[in-house]
Write a protein that holds these residues in place. Structure first.
Motif, PDB file in Angstrom:
ATOM      1  N   LEU A   1       0.899  -1.267   0.105  1.00 34.36           N
ATOM      2  CA  LEU A   1       0.082  -0.132  -0.018  1.00 34.36           C
ATOM      3  C   LEU A   1       0.858   1.278   0.000  1.00 34.36           C
ATOM      4  CD1 LEU A   1      -2.816  -1.178   2.516  1.00 34.36           C
ATOM      5  CD2 LEU A   1      -3.186  -0.223   0.168  1.00 34.36           C
ATOM      6  N   ALA A   2       1.998   1.251   0.590  1.00 31.29           N
ATOM      7  CA  ALA A   2       2.990   2.363   0.747  1.00 31.29           C
ATOM      8  C   ALA A   2       3.291   3.006  -0.640  1.00 31.29           C
ATOM      9  CB  ALA A   2       4.082   2.314   1.767  1.00 31.29           C
ATOM     10  N   GLN A   3       3.659   1.772  -1.461  1.00 30.60           N
ATOM     11  CA  GLN A   3       3.987   1.931  -2.899  1.00 30.60           C
ATOM     12  C   GLN A   3       2.962   2.366  -3.790  1.00 30.60           C
ATOM     13  OE1 GLN A   3       6.083  -1.643  -3.747  1.00 30.60           O
ATOM     14  NE2 GLN A   3       8.009  -1.321  -2.409  1.00 30.60           N
ATOM     15  N   ASP A   4       1.746   1.863  -3.473  1.00 29.03           N
ATOM     16  CA  ASP A   4       0.635   1.900  -4.518  1.00 29.03           C
ATOM     17  C   ASP A   4      -0.040   3.370  -4.186  1.00 29.03           C
ATOM     18  OD1 ASP A   4      -1.717   1.748  -5.884  1.00 29.03           O
ATOM     19  OD2 ASP A   4      -1.806  -0.594  -5.566  1.00 29.03           O
ATOM     20  N   GLY A   5      -0.124   3.759  -3.163  1.00 31.61           N
ATOM     21  CA  GLY A   5      -0.851   4.970  -2.827  1.00 31.61           C
ATOM     22  C   GLY A   5      -2.380   4.527  -2.550  1.00 31.61           C
ATOM     23  N   ASP A   6      -3.342   5.489  -2.669  1.00 33.31           N
ATOM     24  CA  ASP A   6      -4.694   5.305  -2.182  1.00 33.31           C
ATOM     25  C   ASP A   6      -5.730   5.365  -3.374  1.00 33.31           C
ATOM     26  OD1 ASP A   6      -6.218   4.823   0.212  1.00 33.31           O
ATOM     27  OD2 ASP A   6      -6.512   7.083   0.610  1.00 33.31           O
ATOM     28  N   SER A   7      -5.337   4.613  -4.403  1.00 28.60           N
ATOM     29  CA  SER A   7      -6.429   4.697  -5.786  1.00 28.60           C
ATOM     30  C   SER A   7      -7.245   3.572  -5.452  1.00 28.60           C
ATOM     31  CB  SER A   7      -5.546   4.610  -6.830  1.00 28.60           C
ATOM     32  OG  SER A   7      -4.662   3.358  -7.058  1.00 28.60           O
ATOM     33  N   TYR A   8      -8.042   3.475  -6.564  1.00 29.20           N
ATOM     34  CA  TYR A   8      -8.993   2.419  -6.669  1.00 29.20           C
ATOM     35  C   TYR A   8      -8.597   1.041  -6.682  1.00 29.20           C
ATOM     36  CZ  TYR A   8     -12.459  -0.526  -9.042  1.00 29.20           C
ATOM     37  OH  TYR A   8     -13.496  -1.614  -9.326  1.00 29.20           O
ATOM     38  N   GLY A   9      -8.892   0.202  -5.901  1.00 25.14           N
ATOM     39  CA  GLY A   9      -8.424  -1.299  -5.736  1.00 25.14           C
ATOM     40  C   GLY A   9      -7.294  -1.430  -5.016  1.00 25.14           C
ATOM     41  N   CYS A  10      -6.433  -0.573  -4.368  1.00 21.46           N
ATOM     42  CA  CYS A  10      -5.400  -0.495  -3.561  1.00 21.46           C
ATOM     43  C   CYS A  10      -5.127  -1.721  -2.701  1.00 21.46           C
ATOM     44  CB  CYS A  10      -4.824   0.704  -3.142  1.00 21.46           C
ATOM     45  SG  CYS A  10      -5.968   1.402  -1.847  1.00 21.46           S
TER      46      CYS A  10
ATOM     47  N   ILE B   1      -3.419 -22.497 -14.351  1.00 23.78           N
ATOM     48  CA  ILE B   1      -2.802 -21.700 -14.831  1.00 23.78           C
ATOM     49  C   ILE B   1      -1.622 -21.184 -14.014  1.00 23.78           C
ATOM     50  CG2 ILE B   1      -3.130 -19.335 -15.631  1.00 23.78           C
ATOM     51  CD1 ILE B   1      -5.999 -19.765 -15.912  1.00 23.78           C
ATOM     52  N   PRO B   2      -0.627 -21.011 -14.574  1.00 23.84           N
ATOM     53  CA  PRO B   2       0.881 -20.541 -13.987  1.00 23.84           C
ATOM     54  C   PRO B   2       0.345 -19.362 -13.217  1.00 23.84           C
ATOM     55  CG  PRO B   2       1.393 -21.222 -16.356  1.00 23.84           C
ATOM     56  CD  PRO B   2      -0.300 -21.201 -16.220  1.00 23.84           C
ATOM     57  N   ARG B   3       1.111 -19.337 -12.099  1.00 23.96           N
ATOM     58  CA  ARG B   3       0.696 -18.389 -10.858  1.00 23.96           C
ATOM     59  C   ARG B   3       0.960 -17.057 -11.532  1.00 23.96           C
ATOM     60  NH1 ARG B   3       0.668 -18.201  -5.431  1.00 23.96           N
ATOM     61  NH2 ARG B   3       0.740 -20.239  -5.240  1.00 23.96           N
ATOM     62  N   ASP B   4       2.222 -16.760 -12.254  1.00 24.13           N
ATOM     63  CA  ASP B   4       2.306 -15.386 -12.675  1.00 24.13           C
ATOM     64  C   ASP B   4       1.234 -14.744 -13.468  1.00 24.13           C
ATOM     65  OD1 ASP B   4       4.974 -15.178 -11.328  1.00 24.13           O
ATOM     66  OD2 ASP B   4       6.075 -15.764 -12.900  1.00 24.13           O
ATOM     67  N   GLN B   5       0.892 -15.656 -14.433  1.00 23.83           N
ATOM     68  CA  GLN B   5      -0.386 -15.423 -15.462  1.00 23.83           C
ATOM     69  C   GLN B   5      -1.555 -14.915 -14.202  1.00 23.83           C
ATOM     70  OE1 GLN B   5      -1.198 -18.327 -18.574  1.00 23.83           O
ATOM     71  NE2 GLN B   5       1.034 -18.379 -19.041  1.00 23.83           N
ATOM     72  N   LEU B   6      -1.805 -15.776 -13.539  1.00 20.18           N
ATOM     73  CA  LEU B   6      -3.064 -15.515 -12.500  1.00 20.18           C
ATOM     74  C   LEU B   6      -2.767 -14.118 -11.976  1.00 20.18           C
ATOM     75  CD1 LEU B   6      -3.727 -18.839 -11.015  1.00 20.18           C
ATOM     76  CD2 LEU B   6      -4.974 -17.841 -12.631  1.00 20.18           C
ATOM     77  N   ARG B   7      -1.703 -13.849 -11.596  1.00 22.61           N
ATOM     78  CA  ARG B   7      -1.297 -12.905 -10.790  1.00 22.61           C
ATOM     79  C   ARG B   7      -1.449 -11.372 -11.684  1.00 22.61           C
ATOM     80  NH1 ARG B   7       3.271  -9.403  -9.602  1.00 22.61           N
ATOM     81  NH2 ARG B   7       3.286  -8.840  -7.566  1.00 22.61           N
ATOM     82  N   THR B   8      -0.978 -11.588 -12.678  1.00 17.66           N
ATOM     83  CA  THR B   8      -1.208 -10.442 -13.689  1.00 17.66           C
ATOM     84  C   THR B   8      -2.645 -10.164 -13.966  1.00 17.66           C
ATOM     85  OG1 THR B   8       1.171 -10.847 -14.698  1.00 17.66           O
ATOM     86  CG2 THR B   8      -0.409  -9.605 -15.997  1.00 17.66           C
ATOM     87  N   ARG B   9      -3.257 -11.396 -14.293  1.00 17.02           N
ATOM     88  CA  ARG B   9      -4.670 -11.184 -14.543  1.00 17.02           C
ATOM     89  C   ARG B   9      -5.542 -10.590 -13.559  1.00 17.02           C
ATOM     90  NH1 ARG B   9      -6.923 -14.342 -18.707  1.00 17.02           N
ATOM     91  NH2 ARG B   9      -8.616 -13.191 -18.467  1.00 17.02           N
ATOM     92  N   LEU B  10      -5.242 -11.161 -12.175  1.00 15.47           N
ATOM     93  CA  LEU B  10      -5.996 -10.486 -11.132  1.00 15.47           C
ATOM     94  C   LEU B  10      -5.619  -8.963 -10.933  1.00 15.47           C
ATOM     95  CD1 LEU B  10      -5.860 -13.357  -8.611  1.00 15.47           C
ATOM     96  CD2 LEU B  10      -7.866 -12.642  -9.978  1.00 15.47           C
ATOM     97  N   LEU B  11      -4.502  -8.655 -10.853  1.00 15.49           N
ATOM     98  CA  LEU B  11      -3.985  -7.253 -10.704  1.00 15.49           C
ATOM     99  C   LEU B  11      -4.820  -6.462 -11.758  1.00 15.49           C
ATOM    100  CD1 LEU B  11      -0.305  -7.622  -9.437  1.00 15.49           C
ATOM    101  CD2 LEU B  11      -2.455  -7.185  -8.308  1.00 15.49           C
ATOM    102  N   ALA B  12      -4.647  -6.573 -12.826  1.00 12.68           N
ATOM    103  CA  ALA B  12      -5.193  -5.980 -14.000  1.00 12.68           C
ATOM    104  C   ALA B  12      -6.883  -5.781 -13.769  1.00 12.68           C
ATOM    105  CB  ALA B  12      -4.952  -7.054 -15.594  1.00 12.68           C
ATOM    106  N   MET B  13      -7.232  -6.531 -13.119  1.00 14.03           N
ATOM    107  CA  MET B  13      -8.797  -6.469 -12.789  1.00 14.03           C
ATOM    108  C   MET B  13      -9.194  -5.341 -11.807  1.00 14.03           C
ATOM    109  SD  MET B  13      -9.930 -10.442 -12.860  1.00 14.03           S
ATOM    110  CE  MET B  13     -11.638 -10.361 -12.779  1.00 14.03           C
ATOM    111  N   THR B  14      -8.108  -5.024 -11.085  1.00 17.02           N
ATOM    112  CA  THR B  14      -8.349  -4.055  -9.936  1.00 17.02           C
ATOM    113  C   THR B  14      -7.963  -2.606 -10.428  1.00 17.02           C
ATOM    114  OG1 THR B  14      -6.043  -4.094  -9.125  1.00 17.02           O
ATOM    115  CG2 THR B  14      -7.339  -5.756  -8.101  1.00 17.02           C
ATOM    116  N   VAL B  15      -7.757  -2.392 -11.623  1.00 21.61           N
ATOM    117  CA  VAL B  15      -7.562  -1.074 -12.190  1.00 21.61           C
ATOM    118  C   VAL B  15      -8.872  -0.667 -13.128  1.00 21.61           C
ATOM    119  CG1 VAL B  15      -5.781   0.474 -13.578  1.00 21.61           C
ATOM    120  CG2 VAL B  15      -5.158  -1.483 -11.988  1.00 21.61           C
ATOM    121  N   ARG B  16      -9.085   0.704 -12.877  1.00 18.71           N
ATOM    122  CA  ARG B  16     -10.354   1.056 -13.856  1.00 18.71           C
ATOM    123  C   ARG B  16      -9.775   1.517 -15.149  1.00 18.71           C
ATOM    124  NH1 ARG B  16     -13.916   4.872  -9.836  1.00 18.71           N
ATOM    125  NH2 ARG B  16     -14.994   3.237  -8.756  1.00 18.71           N
TER     126      ARG B  16
END
Length: 184
Positions: A80-89, A169-184
């Motif tokens: 959170l300290a690196q991400d800030g306070d945006s949507y889905g942080c 599904i490989p973990r890195d692919q899952l992580r990338t897809r899930l993180l992409a879903m947290t951004v507007r």
């Protein structure tokens, strides 16, 4: 007693050792292996020494769970300290912490089994999650973010069940897809 036989009392170090030994036993052998005698032996103290710090096995297990949750929370805070306070942080931090759990809090997986069966452990987790969701209400209340957090929990559960890699599904692919879903 001579000076060579005196042992300096270091209650915080003993308490830390007991928590670490209980966590290691839970990780290596399962929660059922966390007995008072096994933990005392692993930490090099008597059962009485263990009971000085924890009144019973349940209190020890709760201390292990709290310690592991604190570690989980520290990873979330750092993210959170690196991400800030945006949507889905918070959800992004939750996904990152969840998928990296084996690296910093391996006993959390074993002690989290208690979340399923132990009402006190479930209350600790629910209280932690409730406080986090309240704190991040303005950024992480969207239903799609809740779905992402549930997906991260599902990955954790698949890890716990040791679902074979060819069924996942490989973990890195899952992580990338899930993180992409947290951004507007």
């Amino acid at each position: 007693m001579t000076e060579g036989h005196e042992r300096k009392k270091q209650p915080e170090l003993v308490r830390r050792a007991l928590i670490d030994c209980a966590a290691r036993l839970a990780t290596e052998c399962g929660l059922q292996a966390v007995t008072v005698q096994a933990v005392a032996d692993a930490a090099g103290v008597t059962k009485g020494g263990l009971f000085h710090h924890f009144p019973n096995k349940q209190a020890l297990i709760e201390a292990v769970l709290k310690d592991q949750l604190d570690r989980f929370d520290a990873v979330i805070e750092a993210t959170l300290a690196q991400d800030g306070d945006s949507y889905g942080c918070f959800t992004r931090a939750y996904v990152i912490a969840n998928l990296a759990m084996a690296d910093y809090a391996p006993a959390l997986e074993s002690t989290c089994i208690a979340l399923i069966t132990d009402p006190v452990a479930r209350i600790h987790w629910s209280d932690w999650l409730r406080a986090r969701l309240e704190r991040h209400r303005t950024t992480d209340a969207a239903p799609e973010l809740e779905i992402v957090r549930y997906a991260a929990d599902g990955i954790w559960l698949a890890d716990l069940q040791q679902v074979p890699a060819d069924l996942r599904i490989p973990r890195d692919q899952l992580r990338t897809r899930l993180l992409a879903m947290t951004v507007r």
